[in-house]
Enzyme design. Sequence first.
Site, PDB file in Angstrom:
ATOM      1  CE1 TYR A  96      35.682 -28.312 -74.166  1.00  0.00           C
ATOM      2  CE2 TYR A  96      36.493 -28.872 -76.293  1.00  0.00           C
ATOM      3  CZ  TYR A  96      36.535 -28.422 -75.001  1.00  0.00           C
ATOM      4  OH  TYR A  96      38.029 -28.401 -74.548  1.00  0.00           O
ATOM      5  CG  ASN A 140      41.015 -23.497 -77.486  1.00  0.00           C
ATOM      6  OD1 ASN A 140      41.282 -22.400 -77.411  1.00  0.00           O
ATOM      7  ND2 ASN A 140      41.704 -24.451 -78.025  1.00  0.00           N
ATOM      8  CB  ALA A 141      36.322 -26.744 -79.005  1.00  0.00           C
ATOM      9  CD  GLU A 142      41.117 -27.103 -81.953  1.00  0.00           C
ATOM     10  OE1 GLU A 142      41.725 -26.635 -81.095  1.00  0.00           O
ATOM     11  OE2 GLU A 142      40.230 -28.608 -82.013  1.00  0.00           O
ATOM     12  CG  ASN A 199      38.486 -26.328 -72.486  1.00  0.00           C
ATOM     13  OD1 ASN A 199      38.279 -27.408 -72.183  1.00  0.00           O
ATOM     14  ND2 ASN A 199      39.317 -25.800 -73.441  1.00  0.00           N
ATOM     15  CD  GLU A 200      43.329 -27.025 -73.472  1.00  0.00           C
ATOM     16  OE1 GLU A 200      43.621 -28.215 -73.738  1.00  0.00           O
ATOM     17  OE2 GLU A 200      42.893 -26.055 -74.339  1.00  0.00           O
ATOM     18  CD  GLU A 299      40.771 -31.158 -74.656  1.00  0.00           C
ATOM     19  OE1 GLU A 299      41.745 -31.009 -75.292  1.00  0.00           O
ATOM     20  OE2 GLU A 299      40.088 -30.365 -74.194  1.00  0.00           O
ATOM     21  CE1 TYR A 365      41.807 -31.726 -83.473  1.00  0.00           C
ATOM     22  CE2 TYR A 365      42.244 -34.074 -82.603  1.00  0.00           C
ATOM     23  CZ  TYR A 365      42.470 -32.475 -82.582  1.00  0.00           C
ATOM     24  OH  TYR A 365      43.204 -31.873 -81.603  1.00  0.00           O
TER      25      TYR A 365
END
Length: 1011
Positions: A96, A140-142, A199-200, A299, A365
């Site tokens: 990302y 997104n990606a937190e 993304n998503e 993913e 993670y």
Amino acid sequence: MKLLSSWVVAALAAQAAGAAISHKLDGFTIREHADPAKRALLQKYVTWDEHSIFVNGERLMIFSGEVHPYRLPVASLYIDIFEKVKALGFNCVSFYVDWALLEGNPGHYSAEGIFDLQPFFDAAKEAGIYLLARPGPYINAEVSGGGFPGWLQRVDGILRTSDEAYLKATDNYASNIAATIAKAQITNGGPIILYQPENEYSGACCGYNGFPDGSYMQYIEDHARDAGIVVPFISNDAWAAGHNAPGTGAGAVDIYGHDSYPLGFDCANPSTWPSGNLPTYFHTSHEQQSPSTPYSLVEFQGGAFDPWGGVGFAKCAALLNHEFERVFYKNDFSFGVAFLNLYMIFGGTNWGNLGHPGGYTSYDYGSAISESRNITREKYSELKLLGNFAKVSPGYLVANPGDLSTSTYTNTADLTVTPLLGSNSSASSFFVIRHSDYSSQASVEYKLTVPTSAGNLTIPQLGGSLTLSGRDSKIHVTDYDVAGTNILYSTAEVFTWKKFNNEKVLVLYGGPGEHHEFAVSGASSSSVVEGSSSGISSKKVGKALVVAWDVSTARRIVQVGSLKVFLLDRNSAYNYWVPQVPTKGTAPGYSNQETTASSIIVKAGYLVRSAYLDGNDLHIQADFNATTPIEVVGAPSGAKNLVINGKKTQTKVDKNGIWSASVAYTAPKVQLPSLKSLKWKSVDTLPEAKNTYDDSAWTSADHAYTNNSAHSLQTPTSLFASDYGYHTGALLFRGHFTANGKEKTFFVQTKGGTAYGHSIWINETYVGSWAGTSINDNNNATYTLPTLQSGKNYVITVVIDNMGLDEDWTIGSEDMKNPRGIIQYSLSGQEASAISWKLTGNLGGENYRDTVRGPLNEGGLYAERQGFHQPQPPTQKWDSSSPFTGLTKPGIRFYSTSFDLDLPSGYDIPLYFNFGNSTSTPAAYRVQLYVNGYQYGKYVNNIGPQTSFPVPEGILNYHGTNWLALSLWAQEDNGAKLDSFELINTTPVLTSLGEVKSVNQPKYQARKGAY
């Protein structure tokens, strides 16, 4: 390649991508765009058919892991991650790009220094790893805002839609980042082979009826094409919904893909596998949604996030462990997955406020490569077995997935088998077996009945039974090609195979206590050439030789004609590596038929990074955490000497041609300072709570409106921090009013994101705090005020810990626009308008001062605004006091010290700053950890869970001076102090990794206009 003129490029890019044509290559149908000019524009390097992607004309299983360069801001460590990914047998990394870090100031795009992507691209190329680029604009990606910069809160339009204001806001970033990525495409000699727009993009809510909007996706795609992106577009639907699949019209991508996190994120219960969570329908849905493209899981779960107050990533690693990999990843193989990207393979760190409020500093993670870059988790080794199997099994890509069965292939309904049957192009078939109750921990004996070129066979043929242990899965192969030798079947799993000169080597492995068979077509006899023959038997059955064997911890080698079969137990197989040996130079090159064929097999320990031949010297670059025996299988014919990490090593060669050597490991002496013994200096970092403080330079909170289209005001003027350009770190508000003597209470609602806190003073009197919880992102509180003197001026000071901006995962939710600051307030005896407010965050807000460390690294505390967190702050007049003494009352204090390191060279030594708490009820305080100016830890003592903060070399100077700073925010009446704070190391790794260069660490300079 030659690009068309810009106006032609723009015209072609605006066309819908739905139609496709096909042509034949070696019997396979390759899909390309219908328009000849567009095909010419796009390129010929990366193509695809319904089975797989082709790179440079070769069919390739893309086995990938997710890595985010912004979560490891030390460019010279990128190669370490890529080499560890390469060693898994993988050939790709997905990444990302975080828009918020590159355009913190609207209209000013900056991707220099630690934010420069070129070193990431260069390291990937050096390691021989392809890249999937995923620049958003939403990721997104937190991360804070899901990658959206905070100033998007002021955009008058719905985010992630065709609203003109939003699209215009993306233009500058989208054009710049796509142009950067375009230069690194495979067409320009770079590693990038695929590009993911958005993304998503998968769902909407909250009254938004415009989803799905093909024109929006087309706009994002056109921007990329206009900037020179020519590699195929791939999508990542959040689930298998078919959004933007080829043929759906405007916004369609070239290759459809989706995501899946089937085991969820319940790290608190790592042994619980809920019923029904194993997907079984993915192949069927793929055939319905995108049958012309290779099945792609863009993913797939490689770990889990953990929230504030969670249980820590060690339990996430236990939930998504080696058993999870065996069952779930092999299940993915049963669907014929041809692009498999694991999120995450290396998580990294949410340094410098880049994370969203749903997570803390660590982004480990629970992934295969830990946050400190070690690979000691068993899941890394398990993944290596599967990655290397995929690398040497080209027949898998053209095998046809079939329907699962509990009766066709086994003699027990307790087990389920999904076949992938051989095709006209390859006779190899693959049978994925698992427990019918996928979570079963029972051990089940079975017989396998499978079709082969010798007819239907029931295995084992020489007696006994096969065994599937609990939470296990296997891939049995039939008619498996090993350089022209047909393995009629093997019940043990294949790790790898190689052809060396006139000899072939096949490496098989099994679990403890298992019984297995393999059969070789056309062979008549076998011999055990290494190890005991106990537990091994053979017999010719029909036209094949069947060899039965019991798994042992001692290696055995069975010779069948020109084929040597290595028989291993799984734990022994973990120690084997298959580095590519380039025909030229020292770099391994990308994975293809030639480089795979050139590989050797190395038995070693911790890590084998690479191998190359220089004259008569075979060089192996490897890492060691213990004294380790080394074996080389298939040394190149020209090799005479073994050189490990630059040192010529004495070797022996046995009768099977295996080289053996040993590398001695001696733990180095690592001297680290006692942080408690250092000379600390400190300064009050909340001077705003003093009567003499002058806030005239602060921003006036005087907007009688908000630019936030998703939230209306409940205050006379906006107290939303992003309305004034403050998006990161601590926020401070000062409310001025003249008392009338009737003020008894102050009510306030603040909002700072999950686990945030606030503290309030009136003049110099402490009023109270919200210490935060793991679940609340806002708080309503009424505080009792001291008696105020009528006619006297007072100031209410509110400090809010901004934990990051919310993500915007669902279109229409506008969650990213959830404000930070004061939502509403009331002062008894006064109108709300009687208070005039000022606010501040980081110095300059969007015109942030530290362009080296980026727009998010520092917040609004006084010491941060001054730049005292940077090296060499002006501490001469500061107090000599320590965070171990701390504060005796509520407040915020800033501490600074320095120490020197001179760690042993040649070792990778992970270092951690560890906080400890000796009280049963944790005190309410918050700490920010700064290392050489970089915020590398946000510790909330009363919420947790993180107490250990790894900081990589490059941020820490392993051979020089380091500046350490802490902000200590006490939220209880008796203040706060650190019970324990240490710098520790874990096992040093003797490494072949090159020099780690320190990042730019600008020292303190007085800041013009700082207040």
